[in-house]
Motif scaffolding. Sequence first.
Motif, PDB file in Angstrom:
ATOM      1  N   SER A  68       0.811  -1.210   0.000  1.00  0.00           N
ATOM      2  CA  SER A  68       0.000   0.000   0.000  1.00  0.00           C
ATOM      3  C   SER A  68       0.853   1.272   0.000  1.00  0.00           C
ATOM      4  CB  SER A  68      -0.943   0.014   1.209  1.00  0.00           C
ATOM      5  OG  SER A  68      -0.202   0.035   2.407  1.00  0.00           O
ATOM      6  N   GLU A  69       2.128   1.142   0.311  1.00  0.00           N
ATOM      7  CA  GLU A  69       3.030   2.296   0.385  1.00  0.00           C
ATOM      8  C   GLU A  69       4.194   2.106  -0.577  1.00  0.00           C
ATOM      9  OE1 GLU A  69       1.920   4.698   2.394  1.00  0.00           O
ATOM     10  OE2 GLU A  69       0.344   3.373   3.134  1.00  0.00           O
ATOM     11  N   GLU A  70       4.728   3.197  -1.082  1.00  0.00           N
ATOM     12  CA  GLU A  70       5.829   3.094  -2.046  1.00  0.00           C
ATOM     13  C   GLU A  70       7.064   2.446  -1.426  1.00  0.00           C
ATOM     14  OE1 GLU A  70       8.515   6.855  -2.618  1.00  0.00           O
ATOM     15  OE2 GLU A  70       6.430   7.459  -2.720  1.00  0.00           O
ATOM     16  N   GLU A  71       7.254   2.611  -0.114  1.00  0.00           N
ATOM     17  CA  GLU A  71       8.411   2.006   0.551  1.00  0.00           C
ATOM     18  C   GLU A  71       8.358   0.480   0.533  1.00  0.00           C
ATOM     19  OE1 GLU A  71       6.375   4.253   2.440  1.00  0.00           O
ATOM     20  OE2 GLU A  71       7.555   5.940   1.709  1.00  0.00           O
ATOM     21  N   SER A  90      -7.049   2.638  -0.832  1.00  0.00           N
ATOM     22  CA  SER A  90      -7.989   1.529  -0.644  1.00  0.00           C
ATOM     23  C   SER A  90      -7.290   0.320  -0.030  1.00  0.00           C
ATOM     24  CB  SER A  90      -8.650   1.149  -1.963  1.00  0.00           C
ATOM     25  OG  SER A  90      -7.687   0.746  -2.906  1.00  0.00           O
ATOM     26  N   VAL A  91      -6.056   0.045  -0.481  1.00  0.00           N
ATOM     27  CA  VAL A  91      -5.313  -1.085   0.087  1.00  0.00           C
ATOM     28  C   VAL A  91      -4.924  -0.770   1.524  1.00  0.00           C
ATOM     29  CG1 VAL A  91      -3.260  -2.538  -0.123  1.00  0.00           C
ATOM     30  CG2 VAL A  91      -4.495  -1.828  -2.176  1.00  0.00           C
ATOM     31  N   ARG A  92      -4.529   0.476   1.775  1.00  0.00           N
ATOM     32  CA  ARG A  92      -4.169   0.891   3.134  1.00  0.00           C
ATOM     33  C   ARG A  92      -5.364   0.708   4.071  1.00  0.00           C
ATOM     34  NH1 ARG A  92      -2.282   6.927   3.874  1.00  0.00           N
ATOM     35  NH2 ARG A  92      -0.298   6.197   3.071  1.00  0.00           N
ATOM     36  N   ARG A  93      -6.545   1.164   3.628  1.00  0.00           N
ATOM     37  CA  ARG A  93      -7.752   1.015   4.453  1.00  0.00           C
ATOM     38  C   ARG A  93      -8.083  -0.455   4.669  1.00  0.00           C
ATOM     39  NH1 ARG A  93      -9.061   5.362   1.321  1.00  0.00           N
ATOM     40  NH2 ARG A  93     -10.247   4.127  -0.179  1.00  0.00           N
ATOM     41  N   SER A  94      -7.945  -1.247   3.620  1.00  0.00           N
ATOM     42  CA  SER A  94      -8.223  -2.678   3.721  1.00  0.00           C
ATOM     43  C   SER A  94      -7.289  -3.349   4.728  1.00  0.00           C
ATOM     44  CB  SER A  94      -8.081  -3.331   2.344  1.00  0.00           C
ATOM     45  OG  SER A  94      -8.192  -4.715   2.453  1.00  0.00           O
ATOM     46  N   LYS A  95      -6.008  -3.003   4.656  1.00  0.00           N
ATOM     47  CA  LYS A  95      -5.042  -3.569   5.603  1.00  0.00           C
ATOM     48  C   LYS A  95      -5.395  -3.176   7.035  1.00  0.00           C
ATOM     49  CE  LYS A  95      -0.544  -3.531   4.711  1.00  0.00           C
ATOM     50  NZ  LYS A  95       0.790  -3.146   4.203  1.00  0.00           N
ATOM     51  N   MET A  96      -5.791  -1.909   7.230  1.00  0.00           N
ATOM     52  CA  MET A  96      -6.138  -1.429   8.570  1.00  0.00           C
ATOM     53  C   MET A  96      -7.381  -2.138   9.100  1.00  0.00           C
ATOM     54  SD  MET A  96      -5.549   0.249  11.242  1.00  0.00           S
ATOM     55  CE  MET A  96      -4.156   1.210  10.751  1.00  0.00           C
ATOM     56  N   LYS A  97      -8.432  -2.232   8.277  1.00  0.00           N
ATOM     57  CA  LYS A  97      -9.648  -2.917   8.716  1.00  0.00           C
ATOM     58  C   LYS A  97      -9.363  -4.385   9.021  1.00  0.00           C
ATOM     59  CE  LYS A  97     -13.373  -2.172   6.225  1.00  0.00           C
ATOM     60  NZ  LYS A  97     -14.275  -1.851   5.080  1.00  0.00           N
ATOM     61  N   THR A  98      -8.548  -5.004   8.177  1.00  0.00           N
ATOM     62  CA  THR A  98      -8.209  -6.412   8.380  1.00  0.00           C
ATOM     63  C   THR A  98      -7.416  -6.579   9.678  1.00  0.00           C
ATOM     64  OG1 THR A  98      -8.192  -6.757   5.989  1.00  0.00           O
ATOM     65  CG2 THR A  98      -7.119  -8.440   7.338  1.00  0.00           C
TER      66      THR A  98
END
Length: 176
Positions: A68-71, A90-98
């Motif tokens: 989800s991040e360029e790093e 969207s991937v960042r939010r998905s990872k957080m919710k998961t």
Amino acid sequence: LHPRVRRQRQMCIRDREKEKNEETFVKKVVQTALEAERQIRRQQVLHNTRMLMEEYIEMKRHIESAVSEEEELKEEQYDVFRGEGAHLGSVRRSKMKTAMMIANIDRAMEELRAEYETKEMVYKYDAFKMHYIDGVSYEEIADIQNCGKNTPSRWSKELIRKMSVKLFGIDGVEKY
């Protein structure tokens, strides 16, 4: 009393009785519909809990491997995009919710373990954990625990009901 007046009174009495019967019928229909809706919601919660447990391993992988991040980009071919502050929201939010759901599942699992240790029924918890967390089949669990072939499934259903309450509160309660 005049016969016409008597008939009118009788008709009024019949009309009131009919209205009461209709009102009672409507109340029963509404009550039945609400109960059916509660049961459907309950079944959905149990289904959701079962699905969360069945996908636990994959959800853990998602948290660890979704980019989800360029790093997090490892391949050099993507170097042209570095420094742009790029991320996939969207991937960042998905990872957080998961991650939050996994944290809730882990907390609920700890509570279940303690509860079943207190009851001296930790074998039920172990069967549940082996199946959903470790991916062991019910048949293998039955062999390991030296019990009937359907017993680990029954234990798991019991713990799914308890897990539903721990994850979803009042919506996870059988009847409220």
